[in-house]
Scaffold this motif. Sequence first.
Motif, PDB file in Angstrom:
ATOM      1  N   CYS A 107       7.419   1.157   6.933  1.00  0.00           N
ATOM      2  CA  CYS A 107       6.782   2.494   7.126  1.00  0.00           C
ATOM      3  C   CYS A 107       6.034   2.711   5.861  1.00  0.00           C
ATOM      4  O   CYS A 107       6.324   2.426   4.840  1.00  0.00           O
ATOM      5  CB  CYS A 107       7.577   3.608   7.939  1.00  0.00           C
ATOM      6  SG  CYS A 107       8.536   4.219   6.724  1.00  0.00           S
ATOM      7  N   PRO A 108       4.967   3.891   6.127  1.00  0.00           N
ATOM      8  CA  PRO A 108       4.077   4.088   4.957  1.00  0.00           C
ATOM      9  C   PRO A 108       5.050   4.890   3.981  1.00  0.00           C
ATOM     10  O   PRO A 108       5.931   5.700   4.217  1.00  0.00           O
ATOM     11  CB  PRO A 108       3.245   5.271   5.551  1.00  0.00           C
ATOM     12  CG  PRO A 108       3.057   4.855   7.031  1.00  0.00           C
ATOM     13  CD  PRO A 108       4.304   4.123   7.374  1.00  0.00           C
ATOM     14  N   THR A 109       5.011   4.440   2.713  1.00  0.00           N
ATOM     15  CA  THR A 109       5.834   4.722   1.600  1.00  0.00           C
ATOM     16  C   THR A 109       5.174   5.504   0.566  1.00  0.00           C
ATOM     17  O   THR A 109       4.053   4.445   0.036  1.00  0.00           O
ATOM     18  CB  THR A 109       6.761   3.640   1.040  1.00  0.00           C
ATOM     19  OG1 THR A 109       7.532   2.958   2.558  1.00  0.00           O
ATOM     20  CG2 THR A 109       7.780   4.046   0.242  1.00  0.00           C
ATOM     21  N   PHE A 110       5.589   6.300  -0.008  1.00  0.00           N
ATOM     22  CA  PHE A 110       4.876   7.361  -1.214  1.00  0.00           C
ATOM     23  C   PHE A 110       5.835   7.486  -2.258  1.00  0.00           C
ATOM     24  O   PHE A 110       6.921   7.819  -2.105  1.00  0.00           O
ATOM     25  CB  PHE A 110       4.091   8.365  -0.469  1.00  0.00           C
ATOM     26  CG  PHE A 110       3.478   8.677   0.687  1.00  0.00           C
ATOM     27  CD1 PHE A 110       1.941   8.479   0.752  1.00  0.00           C
ATOM     28  CD2 PHE A 110       4.078   8.418   2.192  1.00  0.00           C
ATOM     29  CE1 PHE A 110       1.254   8.292   1.767  1.00  0.00           C
ATOM     30  CE2 PHE A 110       3.347   8.450   3.109  1.00  0.00           C
ATOM     31  CZ  PHE A 110       1.753   8.450   2.778  1.00  0.00           C
ATOM     32  N   LEU A 111       5.394   6.879  -3.536  1.00  0.00           N
ATOM     33  CA  LEU A 111       6.162   7.125  -4.658  1.00  0.00           C
ATOM     34  C   LEU A 111       5.701   7.863  -5.597  1.00  0.00           C
ATOM     35  O   LEU A 111       4.596   8.046  -5.920  1.00  0.00           O
ATOM     36  CB  LEU A 111       6.083   5.595  -5.245  1.00  0.00           C
ATOM     37  CG  LEU A 111       6.416   4.412  -4.286  1.00  0.00           C
ATOM     38  CD1 LEU A 111       6.477   3.155  -5.056  1.00  0.00           C
ATOM     39  CD2 LEU A 111       7.763   4.773  -3.346  1.00  0.00           C
ATOM     40  N   TYR A 112       6.668   8.641  -6.288  1.00  0.00           N
ATOM     41  CA  TYR A 112       6.342   9.555  -7.293  1.00  0.00           C
ATOM     42  C   TYR A 112       7.358   9.482  -8.270  1.00  0.00           C
ATOM     43  O   TYR A 112       8.454   9.174  -8.342  1.00  0.00           O
ATOM     44  CB  TYR A 112       6.638  11.101  -6.637  1.00  0.00           C
ATOM     45  CG  TYR A 112       5.978  11.440  -5.477  1.00  0.00           C
ATOM     46  CD1 TYR A 112       4.776  11.994  -5.244  1.00  0.00           C
ATOM     47  CD2 TYR A 112       6.707  11.007  -4.074  1.00  0.00           C
ATOM     48  CE1 TYR A 112       4.274  12.189  -4.020  1.00  0.00           C
ATOM     49  CE2 TYR A 112       6.093  11.160  -3.002  1.00  0.00           C
ATOM     50  CZ  TYR A 112       4.761  11.608  -2.764  1.00  0.00           C
ATOM     51  OH  TYR A 112       4.321  11.961  -1.739  1.00  0.00           O
ATOM     52  N   SER A 113       6.805   9.306  -9.661  1.00  0.00           N
ATOM     53  CA  SER A 113       7.485   9.078 -10.891  1.00  0.00           C
ATOM     54  C   SER A 113       7.552  10.170 -11.604  1.00  0.00           C
ATOM     55  O   SER A 113       6.975  11.066 -12.023  1.00  0.00           O
ATOM     56  CB  SER A 113       6.603   7.926 -11.819  1.00  0.00           C
ATOM     57  OG  SER A 113       7.023   7.624 -12.684  1.00  0.00           O
TER      58      SER A 113
END
Length: 218
Positions: A107-113
């Motif tokens: 599924c759409p996956t959003f990454l934040y560092s």
Amino acid sequence: MFDKESHPLTELSFLQQREQWKTEDIHVNDFQLEIAGHPVMETWEEPYMKKLAEIATTNGGRVLEVGFGLGIAASYIQNNSINEHHIIEANNQVFERMESFAKSAKCPTFLYSGFWEEISSNFEDEFFDGILFDTYPITFDELHTARFSFFSEAYRLLKVGGVFTHYSGELEFTDEYVKCLRQAGFKKFSGQSVLVNPPSDCLYWRSNQIMASIIIKN
Ligand SMILES: C[S@@+](CC[C@H](N)C(=O)[O-])C[C@H]1O[C@@H](n2cnc3c(N)ncnc32)[C@H](O)[C@@H]1O
């Protein structure tokens, strides 16, 4: 389960500067993820992560995960039916592993560092249907407070009826735990015991059970 003074993790040295966590090398084997000499995640937690993922995805929709680690919970989250998976991760090398994970995500996956403390304020109130929080105490002072410090942010970020869960490090709802949940605004919570099998030399958990918390914003 361990009190602050006698906690076996106090035998390890902690970073002086929180920021250092981001650039520390990681060491991964079949059994654990180690960062800065700490056992940040161990694979015996798998049944527990499965349960936490099930709880955080109860309502489907948009799910926030804080702390990717070995990606065990992330895989279980993606096996459940959700629309979006947002993940915040502080360590750069763990983040790279998360990028590989996201390439084959269902599924759409959003990454934040970065640290959640630098990132989560960018999300609007009531943005998420479910939250799974599992970080690690980076400084000595966080040993006891790392999870409690997120509770009010979890409350802000959840929709009404949304479900929050986290690595509890508890067998039951202690008075202090309940007080922190209530202070954050949560009034509805229950726990399920999960059977686990940590090795006898595990530095952060010793019981064959651990509580999975189901915390609902109402
Ligand atoms: C216990 S592991 C997460 C394990 C994960 N649930 C799994 O199933 O593999 C903790 C992770 O949180 C990250 N972390 C620690 N403190 C953080 C913070 N304040 N914000 C974001 N990530 C953090 C660590 O770098 C580590 O990757």
